[in-house]
Design a protein around this motif. Structure first.
Motif, PDB file in Angstrom:
ATOM      1  N   GLN A  23      12.479-100.632   5.994  1.00  0.00           N
ATOM      2  CA  GLN A  23      13.399-100.821   4.877  1.00  0.00           C
ATOM      3  C   GLN A  23      13.176 -99.687   3.901  1.00  0.00           C
ATOM      4  O   GLN A  23      12.059 -99.515   3.387  1.00  0.00           O
ATOM      5  N   MET A  24      14.217 -98.932   3.627  1.00  0.00           N
ATOM      6  CA  MET A  24      14.113 -97.757   2.762  1.00  0.00           C
ATOM      7  C   MET A  24      14.984 -97.972   1.533  1.00  0.00           C
ATOM      8  O   MET A  24      16.207 -98.084   1.653  1.00  0.00           O
ATOM      9  N   ASN A  25      14.350 -98.049   0.382  1.00  0.00           N
ATOM     10  CA  ASN A  25      15.050 -98.215  -0.886  1.00  0.00           C
ATOM     11  C   ASN A  25      14.817 -96.990  -1.761  1.00  0.00           C
ATOM     12  O   ASN A  25      13.881 -96.225  -1.541  1.00  0.00           O
ATOM     13  N   GLY A  26      15.673 -96.819  -2.749  1.00  0.00           N
ATOM     14  CA  GLY A  26      15.503 -95.688  -3.650  1.00  0.00           C
ATOM     15  C   GLY A  26      15.509 -94.359  -2.928  1.00  0.00           C
ATOM     16  O   GLY A  26      14.707 -93.471  -3.246  1.00  0.00           O
ATOM     17  N   LEU A  27      16.417 -94.197  -1.990  1.00  0.00           N
ATOM     18  CA  LEU A  27      16.422 -92.982  -1.185  1.00  0.00           C
ATOM     19  C   LEU A  27      16.752 -91.752  -2.017  1.00  0.00           C
ATOM     20  O   LEU A  27      17.544 -91.817  -2.978  1.00  0.00           O
ATOM     21  N   LYS A  28      16.119 -90.654  -1.631  1.00  0.00           N
ATOM     22  CA  LYS A  28      16.283 -89.379  -2.319  1.00  0.00           C
ATOM     23  C   LYS A  28      16.816 -88.345  -1.327  1.00  0.00           C
ATOM     24  O   LYS A  28      16.596 -88.482  -0.117  1.00  0.00           O
ATOM     25  N   PRO A  29      17.467 -87.298  -1.807  1.00  0.00           N
ATOM     26  CA  PRO A  29      17.952 -86.260  -0.881  1.00  0.00           C
ATOM     27  C   PRO A  29      16.838 -85.691  -0.003  1.00  0.00           C
ATOM     28  O   PRO A  29      17.089 -85.353   1.167  1.00  0.00           O
ATOM     29  N   GLU A  30      15.633 -85.628  -0.522  1.00  0.00           N
ATOM     30  CA  GLU A  30      14.523 -85.090   0.275  1.00  0.00           C
ATOM     31  C   GLU A  30      14.064 -86.039   1.379  1.00  0.00           C
ATOM     32  O   GLU A  30      13.218 -85.666   2.196  1.00  0.00           O
ATOM     33  N   ASP A  31      14.601 -87.230   1.419  1.00  0.00           N
ATOM     34  CA  ASP A  31      14.323 -88.152   2.524  1.00  0.00           C
ATOM     35  C   ASP A  31      15.201 -87.854   3.737  1.00  0.00           C
ATOM     36  O   ASP A  31      15.028 -88.467   4.796  1.00  0.00           O
ATOM     37  N   THR A  32      16.145 -86.938   3.579  1.00  0.00           N
ATOM     38  CA  THR A  32      17.019 -86.574   4.697  1.00  0.00           C
ATOM     39  C   THR A  32      16.199 -86.008   5.848  1.00  0.00           C
ATOM     40  O   THR A  32      15.429 -85.068   5.671  1.00  0.00           O
ATOM     41  N   ALA A  33      16.361 -86.613   7.016  1.00  0.00           N
ATOM     42  CA  ALA A  33      15.574 -86.227   8.187  1.00  0.00           C
ATOM     43  C   ALA A  33      16.021 -87.057   9.382  1.00  0.00           C
ATOM     44  O   ALA A  33      16.765 -88.036   9.223  1.00  0.00           O
ATOM     45  N   VAL A  34      15.535 -86.678  10.541  1.00  0.00           N
ATOM     46  CA  VAL A  34      15.631 -87.551  11.706  1.00  0.00           C
ATOM     47  C   VAL A  34      14.385 -88.426  11.702  1.00  0.00           C
ATOM     48  O   VAL A  34      13.267 -87.914  11.602  1.00  0.00           O
ATOM     49  N   TYR A  35      14.591 -89.715  11.800  1.00  0.00           N
ATOM     50  CA  TYR A  35      13.490 -90.668  11.758  1.00  0.00           C
ATOM     51  C   TYR A  35      13.210 -91.162  13.173  1.00  0.00           C
ATOM     52  O   TYR A  35      14.131 -91.577  13.893  1.00  0.00           O
ATOM     53  N   TYR A  36      11.929 -91.096  13.541  1.00  0.00           N
ATOM     54  CA  TYR A  36      11.494 -91.472  14.886  1.00  0.00           C
ATOM     55  C   TYR A  36      10.553 -92.668  14.825  1.00  0.00           C
ATOM     56  O   TYR A  36       9.677 -92.755  13.959  1.00  0.00           O
ATOM     57  N   CYS A  37      10.702 -93.540  15.777  1.00  0.00           N
ATOM     58  CA  CYS A  37       9.791 -94.656  15.979  1.00  0.00           C
ATOM     59  C   CYS A  37       8.806 -94.270  17.081  1.00  0.00           C
ATOM     60  O   CYS A  37       9.192 -93.595  18.054  1.00  0.00           O
ATOM     61  N   ALA A  38       7.556 -94.699  16.936  1.00  0.00           N
ATOM     62  CA  ALA A  38       6.545 -94.368  17.932  1.00  0.00           C
ATOM     63  C   ALA A  38       5.636 -95.560  18.179  1.00  0.00           C
ATOM     64  O   ALA A  38       5.440 -96.393  17.284  1.00  0.00           O
ATOM     65  N   ALA A  39       5.081 -95.609  19.372  1.00  0.00           N
ATOM     66  CA  ALA A  39       4.159 -96.680  19.743  1.00  0.00           C
ATOM     67  C   ALA A  39       2.897 -96.086  20.337  1.00  0.00           C
ATOM     68  O   ALA A  39       2.945 -95.077  21.060  1.00  0.00           O
ATOM     69  N   GLY A  40       1.764 -96.707  20.037  1.00  0.00           N
ATOM     70  CA  GLY A  40       0.509 -96.210  20.562  1.00  0.00           C
ATOM     71  C   GLY A  40      -0.554 -97.279  20.574  1.00  0.00           C
ATOM     72  O   GLY A  40      -0.349 -98.369  20.052  1.00  0.00           O
ATOM     73  N   ASN A  41      -1.698 -96.957  21.157  1.00  0.00           N
ATOM     74  CA  ASN A  41      -2.787 -97.918  21.212  1.00  0.00           C
ATOM     75  C   ASN A  41      -3.912 -97.546  20.262  1.00  0.00           C
ATOM     76  O   ASN A  41      -5.046 -98.010  20.419  1.00  0.00           O
TER      77      ASN A  41
END
Length: 122
Positions: free
Chosen positions: A82-100
């Motif tokens: 959940q992303m609130n208060g978004l800023k222009p500098e938050d512009t990006a490709v967002y990736y999900c990752a899984a690990g152990n």
């Protein structure tokens, strides 16, 4: 193998909100932690937030503290950002990752989604 599919990205005005989702499938029983990373054009991929599969522990990068919240729905095998208060500098490709492992370093995550674009206009 673990498969991850992100969704929820889009275009939003500064100050707005978005909720990213990451649906996991496959051999998720071996997953200890789920993370969200982001990569802006011309920049390295950076850690944003992580959560243990149990949901008991969370970790946030300083630049998202107080604005972003990571959560997990174990029944749906889905992690949210959940992303609130978004800023222009938050512009990006967002990736999900899984690990152990419990880590902030991207190289320590084993599985990655395809990414979802988040664009914040000023």
């Amino acid at each position: 193998q673990v498969q991850l599919v992100e969704s929820g990205g889009g275009l939003v005005q500064a100050g707005g909100s978005l909720r990213l989702s990451c649906a996991a499938s496959g051999r998720t029983f071996s997953t200890y932690a789920m993370g969200w990373f982001r990569q802006a054009p011309g920049k390295e991929r950076e850690f944003a937030a992580a959560i243990t599969w149990s949901g008991l522990s969370t970790d946030y990068a300083d630049f998202v503290k107080g604005r972003f919240t990571i959560s997990i729905d174990n029944a749906k095998k889905t992690v949210y950002l959940q992303m609130n208060g978004l800023k222009p500098e938050d512009t990006a490709v967002y990736y999900c990752a899984a690990g152990n492992r419990w880590a902030r370093q991207s190289r320590l995550y084993d599985y990655w989604g395809q990414g979802t674009q988040v664009t914040v206009s000023s």
